[in-house]
Design an enzyme around this catalytic site. Structure first.
Site, PDB file in Angstrom:
ATOM      1  N   GLU A   9     -13.706   4.091 -15.531  1.00  0.00           N
ATOM      2  CA  GLU A   9     -13.052   2.978 -14.831  1.00  0.00           C
ATOM      3  C   GLU A   9     -11.773   3.454 -14.119  1.00  0.00           C
ATOM      4  O   GLU A   9     -10.690   2.900 -14.306  1.00  0.00           O
ATOM      5  CB  GLU A   9     -12.729   1.828 -15.795  1.00  0.00           C
ATOM      6  CG  GLU A   9     -12.522   0.502 -15.090  1.00  0.00           C
ATOM      7  CD  GLU A   9     -12.321  -0.669 -16.037  1.00  0.00           C
ATOM      8  OE1 GLU A   9     -12.177  -1.793 -15.540  1.00  0.00           O
ATOM      9  OE2 GLU A   9     -12.321  -0.462 -17.269  1.00  0.00           O
TER      10      GLU A   9
ATOM     11  N   TYR B 195     -19.895   5.215 -17.538  1.00  0.00           N
ATOM     12  CA  TYR B 195     -19.237   3.911 -17.605  1.00  0.00           C
ATOM     13  C   TYR B 195     -20.344   2.870 -17.454  1.00  0.00           C
ATOM     14  O   TYR B 195     -20.741   2.498 -16.357  1.00  0.00           O
ATOM     15  CB  TYR B 195     -18.186   3.759 -16.512  1.00  0.00           C
ATOM     16  CG  TYR B 195     -17.480   2.412 -16.528  1.00  0.00           C
ATOM     17  CD1 TYR B 195     -17.099   1.809 -17.718  1.00  0.00           C
ATOM     18  CD2 TYR B 195     -17.202   1.752 -15.330  1.00  0.00           C
ATOM     19  CE1 TYR B 195     -16.461   0.588 -17.733  1.00  0.00           C
ATOM     20  CE2 TYR B 195     -16.562   0.521 -15.339  1.00  0.00           C
ATOM     21  CZ  TYR B 195     -16.197  -0.052 -16.540  1.00  0.00           C
ATOM     22  OH  TYR B 195     -15.575  -1.277 -16.550  1.00  0.00           O
TER      23      TYR B 195
ATOM     24  N   ASP C 165     -17.409   4.759 -22.142  1.00  0.00           N
ATOM     25  CA  ASP C 165     -17.365   3.328 -22.439  1.00  0.00           C
ATOM     26  C   ASP C 165     -18.780   2.787 -22.274  1.00  0.00           C
ATOM     27  O   ASP C 165     -19.232   2.523 -21.169  1.00  0.00           O
ATOM     28  CB  ASP C 165     -16.391   2.630 -21.485  1.00  0.00           C
ATOM     29  CG  ASP C 165     -16.281   1.139 -21.759  1.00  0.00           C
ATOM     30  OD1 ASP C 165     -16.904   0.651 -22.734  1.00  0.00           O
ATOM     31  OD2 ASP C 165     -15.579   0.444 -20.998  1.00  0.00           O
TER      32      ASP C 165
ATOM     33  N   ASN D  47     -19.833  -0.081 -23.558  1.00  0.00           N
ATOM     34  CA  ASN D  47     -19.775  -1.545 -23.470  1.00  0.00           C
ATOM     35  C   ASN D  47     -20.729  -2.243 -24.428  1.00  0.00           C
ATOM     36  O   ASN D  47     -21.444  -3.184 -24.063  1.00  0.00           O
ATOM     37  CB  ASN D  47     -20.050  -2.002 -22.030  1.00  0.00           C
ATOM     38  CG  ASN D  47     -18.766  -2.212 -21.249  1.00  0.00           C
ATOM     39  OD1 ASN D  47     -17.796  -2.780 -21.746  1.00  0.00           O
ATOM     40  ND2 ASN D  47     -18.740  -1.742 -20.013  1.00  0.00           N
TER      41      ASN D  47
ATOM     42  N   ASP E 226      -6.326  -0.760 -22.068  1.00  0.00           N
ATOM     43  CA  ASP E 226      -6.817  -1.613 -23.148  1.00  0.00           C
ATOM     44  C   ASP E 226      -7.816  -0.875 -24.030  1.00  0.00           C
ATOM     45  O   ASP E 226      -8.270  -1.414 -25.042  1.00  0.00           O
ATOM     46  CB  ASP E 226      -7.440  -2.900 -22.595  1.00  0.00           C
ATOM     47  CG  ASP E 226      -8.477  -2.628 -21.518  1.00  0.00           C
ATOM     48  OD1 ASP E 226      -8.719  -1.448 -21.207  1.00  0.00           O
ATOM     49  OD2 ASP E 226      -9.030  -3.603 -20.970  1.00  0.00           O
TER      50      ASP E 226
END
Length: 536
Positions: free
Chosen positions: A244, A377, A417, A419, A524
């Protein structure tokens, strides 16, 4: 004499009038007294009848008609007033009224009982199987007994099965639903591997891979300019994978931003970027590989050849056994007895082979001599889950095919990531209602990720730390969840099973440890690390 006679006659007439005047008032008085007595008797009978029957009405219509008919037929003697016989005592009249009311009530009860008995007999005939003895309902004399609950009729009158007794359902009681778990306390992870001891005793080299979703690389460079440099130095990182980045190609080559040719150039890393071409400031990945060269083979060239050469001019070309800061207290470490060619990438690619995925800049694949890795990602399903089907049915399927194809040549690692928080230990509040409809915790995403693992791959962190709690890599900044550690584990190292097993000399690369760096700020998400032992 004449006067005297007249006077006496007048006196007699006057006496006569006085007597008649006295008689007339006496007659009126007697009539009034008689009426008053009748009125009092009527009131007394009304009150007595009301108290004896307990009803609001003095007499029922049927009883009144019956008494009126009997009175007209001459069965009663005397004057009937308000349902009472004047010639009879008051108690006798009240007793008769009470008897009449009891008779009418008994008659109605008998009629009702007769109808109920007939209905039960018909019902028993239809429900009792052939050959079974019939049960007669005992007649009860007590008319105040409560009615029995109705018997459920069978669905078909031809059915020979006896009816089952229906038990009354218990009252609906509100049971408290189990509250969601609250795993916010972070367990301390044991150190499973010591790179310096392995180097001294076996001559093997510990290859460190770090992954971090930076949620905007330009923001990290502005707010935490030393973050990347400190991380690669502290943990002796060989490959740094970022997700990201939110970069476009114009940002990468912009000299004002000082990204390509500047970022981690002094630390000796070659950079590779993959940018989204379908949407500006969206997704994007980057990989930084520690620069190493040999006499016979040069390392894979970075994206900007001119600036990389300029950096090499100031920093000098790395030799075979380069020296770097170790993750064990700042001591020095080298490749030891491992050939430098084992840690130099053979190929770097930014494509999976599917245009719908490659245009979003979500993958960078790097092939090393003994293993391959893919920095990913994975698409987010969205707040309204509008990309859920694309994520689970298209992306996950194509990714698994891509990694299985690469695994045919050598073991693979895909990281970044992803997700998804696929078990209850990866979520701080597992059991909350909203999780089933939230991106990353839907049943569809968890099932899709489980299918990938079932295809022969392993979650390295959970394999090495199966009972570790509170180890999360993502926290919502809007809710301020980082301080209380209310997070999710969305970042992974997924490895081939062969990398998790040590077969002695047969295994050239073995996964030794994996851990999380939760104290690193700037995003984050937080970084995660994988330690690989590369044997000589």
């Amino acid at each position: 004499m004449e006067r005297g006679g007249i006077t006496s006659s007048r006196q007699e007439e006057t006496k006569r009038r006085r007597c008649s005047s006295r008689i007339v008032p006496f007659g009126y008085i007697s009539i009034a007294v008689w009426l008053a007595v009748c009125f009092v008797v009527g009131i007394i009978s009304f009150v007595s009848a009301f108290r004896s029957s307990g009803s609001r009405c003095l007499l029922s219509g049927a009883a009144t008609r019956r008494r009126s008919f009997a009175f007209l037929q001459g069965e009663r003697t005397g004057i009937a007033l308000f349902g009472l016989d004047i010639h009879r005592p008051l108690g006798t009249s009240l007793q008769m009224e009470s008897d009449n009311a009891s008779e009418s009530a008994a008659r109605r009860t008998s009629t009702r009982r007769t109808k109920t008995t007939a209905a039960n007999e018909i019902r028993n005939e239809t429900t009792t199987p052939k050959g079974a003895p019939s049960k007669k309902e005992p007649t009860t004399k007590n008319t105040t007994k409560k009615r029995k609950p109705p018997v459920t009729k069978p669905s078909s009158s031809k059915s020979s099965k006896p009816t089952q007794k229906v038990e009354p359902k218990p009252a609906n009681k509100r049971t408290k639903k189990p509250e969601p778990q609250r795993l916010t306390e972070r367990d301390e992870l044991p150190k499973l591997w010591n790179a310096q001891e392995a180097l001294e005793h076996t001559g093997s080299y510990t290859f460190n891979i770090m992954s971090w979703n930076v949620a905007g690389l330009r923001a990290v460079m502005k707010n935490h300019p030393e973050a990347l440099s400190d991380l690669v130095t502290k943990y002796n990182v060989d490959v740094l994978c970022l997700q990201e980045t939110k970069l476009q190609e114009m940002h990468v080559d912009d000299p004002k931003l000082k990204i390509n040719g500047h970022l981690l150039e002094v630390e000796g890393y070659d950079a590779h970027y993959s940018c989204s071409t379908t949407k500006k400031g969206y997704s994007g990945t980057a990989v930084f590989i520690k620069r190493r060269t040999t006499v016979s083979q040069d390392a894979v060239k970075p994206s900007s050849k001119k600036q990389a050469t300029l950096g090499n001019f100031f920093n000098g070309t790395k030799t075979t056994n380069d020296v770097a800061s170790s993750s064990n207290g700042g001591t020095t470490a080298s490749l030891g007895s491992v050939d430098v060619a084992s840690v130099i990438p053979q190929k770097v690619s930014c494509e999976m082979g599917y245009p719908e995925h490659d245009s979003e800049g979500r993958i960078i694949a790097v092939d090393f001599p003994h293993f391959s890795l893919a920095n990913l990602y994975v698409p987010n399903s969205g707040a309204s889950l509008d990309r859920l089907s694309y994520r689970t049915e298209t992306w996950d399927t194509h990714l698994l095919e891509f990694m299985q194809t690469k695994e045919m040549e050598k073991p693979v690692i895909w990281l970044g990531d992803l997700n998804v928080a696929y078990t209850d230990m990866e979520v701080w509040n597992e059991g909350a209602k909203h999780l089933a409809k939230s991106a990353g915790t839907t049943p569809e995403e968890r099932a899709s990720f489980a299918r990938q693992l079932d295809a022969g791959f392993v979650d390295a962190f959970r394999f090495l730390h199966p009972k570790a709690k509170g180890q999360y890599t993502y926290w919502s900044q809007r809710a301020g969840n980082r301080a209380p550690n209310k997070g999710l584990r969305l970042d992974y190292f997924i490895c081939s099973k062969s990398l998790m097993e040590d077969d002695g000399d047969k295994s050239k690369v073995v996964v030794r440890d994996s851990f999380i760096v939760p104290d690193q700020l700037g995003s984050d998400h937080c970084p995660i690390v994988l330690e690989l032992e590369i044997k000589k």
